[in-house]
Design an enzyme around this catalytic site. Structure first.
Site, mmCIF file in Angstrom:
data_model
loop_
_atom_site.group_PDB
_atom_site.id
_atom_site.type_symbol
_atom_site.label_atom_id
_atom_site.label_comp_id
_atom_site.label_asym_id
_atom_site.label_seq_id
_atom_site.Cartn_x
_atom_site.Cartn_y
_atom_site.Cartn_z
ATOM 1 N N SER A 28 0.807 -1.226 0.000
ATOM 2 C CA SER A 28 0.000 0.000 0.000
ATOM 3 C C SER A 28 0.838 1.274 0.000
ATOM 4 O O SER A 28 0.349 2.333 -0.354
ATOM 5 C CB SER A 28 -0.959 0.025 1.192
ATOM 6 O OG SER A 28 -0.247 0.198 2.395
ATOM 7 N N LYS A 78 1.065 4.182 6.917
ATOM 8 C CA LYS A 78 0.389 5.055 5.928
ATOM 9 C C LYS A 78 0.973 6.463 6.024
ATOM 10 O O LYS A 78 1.701 6.798 6.944
ATOM 11 C CB LYS A 78 -1.121 5.137 6.192
ATOM 12 C CG LYS A 78 -1.855 3.819 6.226
ATOM 13 C CD LYS A 78 -1.958 3.171 4.877
ATOM 14 C CE LYS A 78 -2.678 1.821 5.023
ATOM 15 N NZ LYS A 78 -2.345 0.901 3.986
#
Length: 177
Positions: free
Chosen positions: A34, A87
């Protein structure tokens, strides 16, 4: 900052995760793509303890909050929720976040965000559209590889609440091992 990065990389290269943990630093394995191309599955990052609030652009390590855990199996076909996720902070408390501008770019407070770290051009994937204001004490977290990232945009689309409380953040990424 340079001294801390050298210390973090030295601890990682030397294989001293215990020394890192003793100082409040953590060595964390990346469990998905991701954050590609910057970070890939199997990479190890060094996260320093947060001192104050994170800044927009910081890559952070966090424990997924309950509302993220509740929808992860539905998104991932039943896979186990990772203990920690990595993230990028794209917005802070009070910021208006909108996806997407006509060209597919992310807007924060009405301004197009320059994101040179993205895996693919803005708007080239299947990104959910949204318009949110980040609540007090929370941040909006997105992956750099938005096409495969379980992040605030996905959780927001599934639950209406995709932001992450800052107390769920456990560190700021300062290096890669």
């Amino acid at each position: 900052m340079r001294r801390r990065l050298v210390l973090a990389l030295t601890m990682t290269v030397a294989g001293l995760p215990l020394a890192a943990a003793a100082s409040g630093w953590r060595v964390v394995e990346v469990t998905s793509d991701s954050m590609a191309p910057a970070l890939r599955t199997g990479d190890h990052v060094v996260a320093a303890p947060l001192r104050g609030e994170p800044s927009v652009g910081d890559i952070v390590v966090f424990t997924p909050p309950h509302h993220w855990r509740a929808v992860f199996p539905r998104w991932s076909s039943g896979d186990r929720v990772p203990e920690r996720m990595v993230k990028r902070v794209v917005a802070e408390a009070g910021d208006r976040v909108e996806c997407c501008a006509a060209d597919g770019s992310l807007l924060v407070n009405g301004e197009r965000i320059d994101e040179p770290y993205l895996a693919s051009a803005p708007g080239s994937g299947n990104t959910p559209t949204y318009r949110v204001v980040v609540p007090d004490g929370q941040v909006w977290l997105l992956g750099d590889n938005r096409d495969v990232s379980f992040d605030s945009s996905v959780v927001g689309a599934l639950t209406g609440a995709g932001s992450v409380p800052t107390e769920s953040l456990t560190g700021r990424v300062v290096g890669r091992g």
